[in-house]
Write an enzyme that holds these catalytic residues in place. Structure first.
Site, PDB file in Angstrom:
ATOM      1  N   GLU A  61       0.823  -1.228   0.000  1.00 36.33           N
ATOM      2  CA  GLU A  61       0.000   0.000   0.000  1.00 36.33           C
ATOM      3  C   GLU A  61       0.848   1.264   0.000  1.00 36.33           C
ATOM      4  OE1 GLU A  61      -0.655  -2.652   1.778  1.00 36.33           O
ATOM      5  OE2 GLU A  61      -2.757  -3.166   1.458  1.00 36.33           O
ATOM      6  N   HIS A 130     -10.694  -3.829   9.008  1.00 37.49           N
ATOM      7  CA  HIS A 130     -11.654  -3.849   7.904  1.00 37.49           C
ATOM      8  C   HIS A 130     -12.845  -2.925   8.157  1.00 37.49           C
ATOM      9  CE1 HIS A 130      -9.338  -7.497   7.166  1.00 37.49           C
ATOM     10  NE2 HIS A 130      -9.790  -7.492   5.931  1.00 37.49           N
TER      11      HIS A 130
END
Lengths: 323, 328
Positions: A61, A130
């Site tokens: 990322e 999440h």
């Protein structure tokens, strides 16, 4: 017929991507497994645009975010897909210190048109990474615009605005809304960043909400309609934030409940609450109430339905400010 | 790849300019006229001159932070006085006096700087990605030190560059020190460029005190990259004789570095003196030419300082600054 057309929120986002990528060759997307389409918003996009414009990156990322920023400096317009918005924290320096603040620090001479996207939200029972909703983080750091649609209509329009914006925009959506259906026009339209929307008119109390919580608020409004007239204001955009529309609503209702699925401490709800105290204190007949995620990590398992703002908790707050 | 005499003279002149500017920056900070910090270049500026020397205007470059990239930028043809003015917080500063030590020359494809070591690596991936995407033929010069390779983002960048065969030179100015730590205590091997092999990236190690060897390496690396062979890693072995940041102690772990050794390096490894000796021996320049180049460099440094001092201090209002956060 087209006025009846319904799409899911994901399909609406996808439609915005398709239209904007056809319109502007500089627009490309990068993310982890977006070619296969972990979520439906990128499904089959490379059939039309090819793997050079729908780019799968390694599981990196930080590198991905910096790549988007460098590409933007070189004149491209990346859509940076973090999959889950919480994964953006891997690239905290890139997102919060670099993308947002680079423009100003470097003399405001060079735009950074980047759209960062990710799904988020409590209620999937999979824990903090999440679920984390990073708009509170984002508004704290100058230079990033941030929005979150509650409807497919807003999703398409806001996404088009985000892609056309010359600044970094963090575009979030709630995981529980991905399959939510609603009317989406086929034609080109933009929902500007920084414009709130009254999702239901009322006269006794204002609920400010965004994303999934707009729907929770609407449920409460419907349930209480014979007792309390609830106005539901959808913030849509956290930065820029449409304070004027909120103040106009409070002028009418004199009461405010802010629903924010992010942690309570130091978040968007706290910020709006402070702004209302500074700019709308005289409009209020009751103290502002917040309904937020408590200051505990977002849990997994069966617990998270008790920690997220629910219609029950919102109703309780509405009754309290209307007492 | 051999250099022409004209190329050697340009390289030599630019090294003289960079070292004169580095000394001027030291004078300015010691006189309390610099608003932020400064990281002296000292005898480590030959690699920077080589890195910038053969780039086109549109080739993106991220300079190494030693001497705050002055060597790299003037070698690329950038008028660095606006960058020096930035260090002095002036309106003429390239970032309008908002950064203290960041450069911003977007037209020259030097987009900025960062206080975070290694921040440039993923950005360079983006520059290389954009070059391929646009089929522009641009090449990327990503400069760093050896200490940077502790950062995970540097490894991600090597991976992505290798995987996408990006036109990027990973130009490492290895002075053996990372702040107050010796890189031999931080990295399990003699050369950080050994990392490149794991990604299938070719690499070379060059004497960073030899200006012309660095320049030849740069030419070779750029040719490799321009031919579409993907990234390449060049490690220039150089030295840091002074402390990490002006005003500190020259530590290595808990101990001070040996002042006698530092003095000896400074005396014997001066890249300008080494290059001058070469140019004299090869009869490319006379001693008079060399003296003139050095005098010109000193004069330029003085002129840059005077230019900066003549510019008003940048003190915008908060309202003005708030209007500058976003692009309209």
């Amino acid at each position: 017929m087209s006025s009846q057309r319904e799409l899911t929120l994901c399909e609406a986002i996808r439609e915005a991507y398709v239209e904007e990528m056809r319109r502007d060759e500089r627009v490309f997307m990068l993310g982890i497994s977006i070619q296969a389409g972990t979520f439906p918003h990128t499904k089959n996009l490379c059939e039309e645009f090819g793997t050079h414009r729908v780019v799968d990156t390694p599981l990196a990322e930080t590198g991905m975010a910096g790549c988007a920023m460098g590409a933007a400096q070189e004149g491209l317009r990346p859509i940076l897909d973090f999959m889950y918005a919480g994964f953006s924290y891997f690239a905290g320096s890139e997102v919060f210190l670099q993308m947002g603040q680079y423009h100003f620090l470097h003399g405001s001479q060079h735009p950074l048109p980047i759209v960062m996207v990710g799904t988020c939200g409590v209620g999937r029972r999979v824990g903090n990474e999440h679920a984390t909703l990073p708009y509170g983080m984002a508004i704290h750091h100058p230079g990033i615009k941030t929005c979150m649609p509650a409807t497919p209509y807003d999703a398409k329009g806001l996404m088009k605005a985000a892609i056309r914006d010359d600044n970094p925009v963090l575009f979030l959506w709630h995981t529980n809304l991905m399959m939510h259906k609603g009317y989406v026009p086929e034609e080109d339209y933009v929902v500007p960043l920084g414009v709130a929307d009254i999702k239901r008119e009322g006269s006794d109390v204002t609920i400010l909400a965004s994303g999934l919580q707009v729907h929770s608020a609407l449920k409460v409004a419907e349930k209480l309609k014979d007792e309390i007239s609830v106005e539901v204001v959808d913030a849509r955009s956290f930065e820029p934030f449409d304070r004027e529309s909120l103040l106009r609503s409070i002028e009418k209702t004199t009461r405010l409940v802010i629903v924010d699925e992010d942690f309570e401490r130091g978040g968007f709800a706290a910020e709006v609450s402070a702004q209302v105290m500074e700019h709308g204190y005289d409009l209020l007949d009751a103290p502002v109430r917040r309904v937020c995620h408590p200051n505990i990590p977002v849990p997994g398992g069966y617990i998270d339905v008790y920690t997220m703002p629910t219609s029950e908790r919102i109703e309780e707050a509405v009754r309290e400010v209307c007492r | 790849m051999s250099l022409t005499n004209d190329q050697k003279i340009v390289l030599f002149r630019n090294l003289a300019r960079a070292m004169a500017l580095d000394r001027m920056m030291m004078r300015v900070i010691r006189a309390g006229k610099m608003v932020g910090f400064y990281h002296e270049g000292g005898i480590a500026l030959a690699p920077g001159i080589a890195a910038g020397a053969f780039l086109q205007k549109e080739d993106p470059m991220w300079p190494h932070y030693r001497a705050h990239g002055l060597a790299h930028m003037l070698s690329k043809g950038i008028d660095i006085k606006y960058y020096v003015a930035e260090h002095m917080g002036r309106e003429a500063g390239c970032c309008k006096g908002r950064s203290s030590f960041h450069m911003s020359f977007p037209e020259d494809h030097v987009f900025g700087f960062s206080g975070n070591i290694g921040a440039n690596f993923p950005l360079s991936v983006g520059y290389g990605f954009a070059a391929k995407y646009k089929q522009s033929g641009q090449v990327v010069m990503n400069c760093s030190g050896d200490g940077s390779y502790g950062e995970g983002r540097c490894h991600e960048a090597l991976l992505m560059s290798a995987n996408w065969k990006l036109p990027a030179v990973f130009w490492c100015e290895a002075n053996g020190m990372a702040q107050h730590s010796n890189v031999k205590d931080l990295f399990p091997g003699p050369n950080v460029s050994s990392l490149a092999a794991g990604f299938g990236i070719p690499s070379m190690v060059v004497d960073g005190q030899d200006l012309f060897a660095c320049a030849e390496a740069a030419l070779q690396a750029l040719a490799h990259v321009r031919q579409g062979n993907g990234p390449i890693f060049v490690e220039c072995k150089t030295y840091r004789v002074q402390e990490h940041s002006v005003g500190g102690v020259n530590y290595e772990g808990p101990n001070q570095r040996d002042p006698e050794l530092m003095a000896k390096w400074k005396e014997t490894l001066n890249p300008l003196a080494l290059a001058a000796a070469r140019l004299l021996a090869e009869k490319v320049l006379t001693q008079e030419d060399i003296d003139q180049i050095k005098a010109d460099a000193e004069r330029e440094a003085d002129e840059v300082e005077a230019f900066c001092e003549a510019s008003p201090k940048a003190l915008p209002s908060v309202a003005e600054m708030q209007a500058a956060v976003y692009t309209a």
